[in-house]
Design a protein around this motif. Structure first.
Motif, PDB file in Angstrom:
ATOM      1  N   ASP A 172       0.835  -1.200   0.000  1.00 27.01           N
ATOM      2  CA  ASP A 172       0.000   0.000   0.000  1.00 27.01           C
ATOM      3  C   ASP A 172       0.869   1.249   0.000  1.00 27.01           C
ATOM      4  O   ASP A 172       1.946   1.269   0.588  1.00 27.01           O
ATOM      5  CB  ASP A 172      -0.904  -0.001   1.225  1.00 27.01           C
ATOM      6  N   GLU A 178       4.568   5.787   7.381  1.00 26.56           N
ATOM      7  CA  GLU A 178       3.353   4.978   7.330  1.00 26.56           C
ATOM      8  C   GLU A 178       2.395   5.441   8.428  1.00 26.56           C
ATOM      9  O   GLU A 178       2.790   6.081   9.398  1.00 26.56           O
ATOM     10  CB  GLU A 178       3.692   3.496   7.540  1.00 26.56           C
ATOM     11  N   ASP A 191      -0.965  10.835   1.148  1.00 29.85           N
ATOM     12  CA  ASP A 191      -1.999   9.897   0.693  1.00 29.85           C
ATOM     13  C   ASP A 191      -2.027   9.811  -0.827  1.00 29.85           C
ATOM     14  O   ASP A 191      -3.099   9.730  -1.446  1.00 29.85           O
ATOM     15  CB  ASP A 191      -3.372  10.305   1.226  1.00 29.85           C
TER      16      ASP A 191
END
Length: 351
Positions: free
Chosen positions: A24, A52, A91
């Motif tokens: 991710d 993260e 993001d």
């Protein structure tokens, strides 16, 4: 603010290419970020970072190494004389290419900052509760003033202050209380990333410890990412998961925080670590040692490795050859030609 995106590869001494993340996408990814003042003075040079959700990243270095400039650059809070290039992906969205309306929406709601010096950051003529409520009203069109004030009271309780302190003015609070107000304000819009720039500056040791524990608990409870900036490696090693050491606008070492603090591979990291006493460690009975000299003037950086004029283990080649981050063992990287040398060589920097 001038914001452009670099189209060329990183400079030889830039941080490693982070363009191919595994799994991710991270909460924050900074690639080859440079900040130049007045077109000629480089304050940040090719920095790469990765944070993260739920991770705590510490950034250490002396005054003038570019830490605060980096923090302000992440949300484009620098003056218009600063030119930024590179990528700041929050993001997955590049902060440097955001239009003003989008950037305004991201500040406080997507990422917030605890500024250095709470007394200078709070408005002296407004009650602290109103100042906490203000970003809530700005970012939530459905929020009423009464609801925002209630939320401000909840946030004050969350950071260990009674609701009644919402009626106080900044000068009526102690330094530690003002810092708690700044943290409450940073949490007001539930951001996913908090940037804390020297959050314990000028606080006594007991209050500093309370503020650090509070920040750690809030990060754990809310699963937000944290970037904490300080000159104190000991504080960062105790608080953060990973640590990046900056010198002359670049990251010169990075890795797990406790490893970097205990056995830094770059001479500058070792010098910072040696400058602090290790209380309770029977193996460390020597007094803290200072590092001679001052960080270089960004407008007149020395050639080669910028640390070589102060480095106790510099080689002749260090005056002409710059160094990029390279593997240094233990999930660490360091920008030093000696990282491949035997560990025994490390002792030369502390003799």
């Amino acid at each position: 603010m001038t914001a452009t995106t670099t189209t060329t590869g990183p400079e030889p001494s830039a941080s490693p290419d982070l363009s191919k993340p595994v799994g991710d996408p991270p909460l924050l990814e900074v690639r080859n970020l440079t900040v130049t003042y007045g077109g000629t003075v480089p304050a940040v040079r090719g920095v790469g970072l990765r944070v993260e959700a739920g991770q705590k990243l510490g950034i250490a270095g002396e005054s003038g190494c570019g830490k605060s400039t980096l923090a302000l650059a992440l949300l484009r809070l620098l003056p218009t004389t600063a030119k930024l290039t590179g990528d700041i992906l929050l993001d997955g969205e590049d902060v440097l290419t955001m239009k003003w309306g989008r950037l305004r929406a991201v500040r406080w709601a997507g990422a917030s900052i605890v500024f250095q010096g709470a007394m200078h950051s709070l408005n002296a003529v407004h009650r602290v509760g109103d100042q906490i409520a203000e970003p809530i009203l700005l970012h939530n069109a459905k929020a009423t003033p009464a609801a925002a004030r209630r939320r401000a009271g909840e946030l004050l309780e969350q950071v260990g202050l009674p609701v009644a302190r919402a009626q106080a003015y900044p000068h009526e609070l102690s330094g530690g209380q003002r810092q708690r107000v700044m943290i409450a304000m940073a949490l007001a819009c539930d951001p996913r990333l908090i940037i804390a720039d020297e959050p314990t500056t000028a606080l006594d040791v007991m209050i500093q410890a309370q503020i650090l524990r509070l920040i750690e608990q809030l990060v754990a409870d809310q699963d937000v990412g944290l970037i904490m900036i300080s000159h104190d490696l000991a504080v960062l090693a105790d608080t953060c998961d990973r640590l990046s050491v900056m010198y002359a606008g670049r990251v010169v070492e990075e890795g797990p925080a406790r490893q970097v603090y205990a056995e830094a591979r770059h001479p500058y990291g070792r010098a910072l670590s040696a400058a602090f006493p290790r209380i309770g460690d029977p193996a460390s009975r020597r007094a803290p040692r200072g590092l001679p000299g001052d960080p270089p003037d960004p407008a007149a950086l020395p050639g080669g490795c910028t640390f070589h004029p102060r480095c106790p283990v510099a080689l002749d080649s260090c005056a002409t050859e710059d160094q990029e981050l390279r593997e240094a063992g233990g999930e660490r990287r360091a920008a030093c030609v000696l990282v491949d040398a035997p560990a025994a060589d490390d002792s030369r920097s502390t003799s």
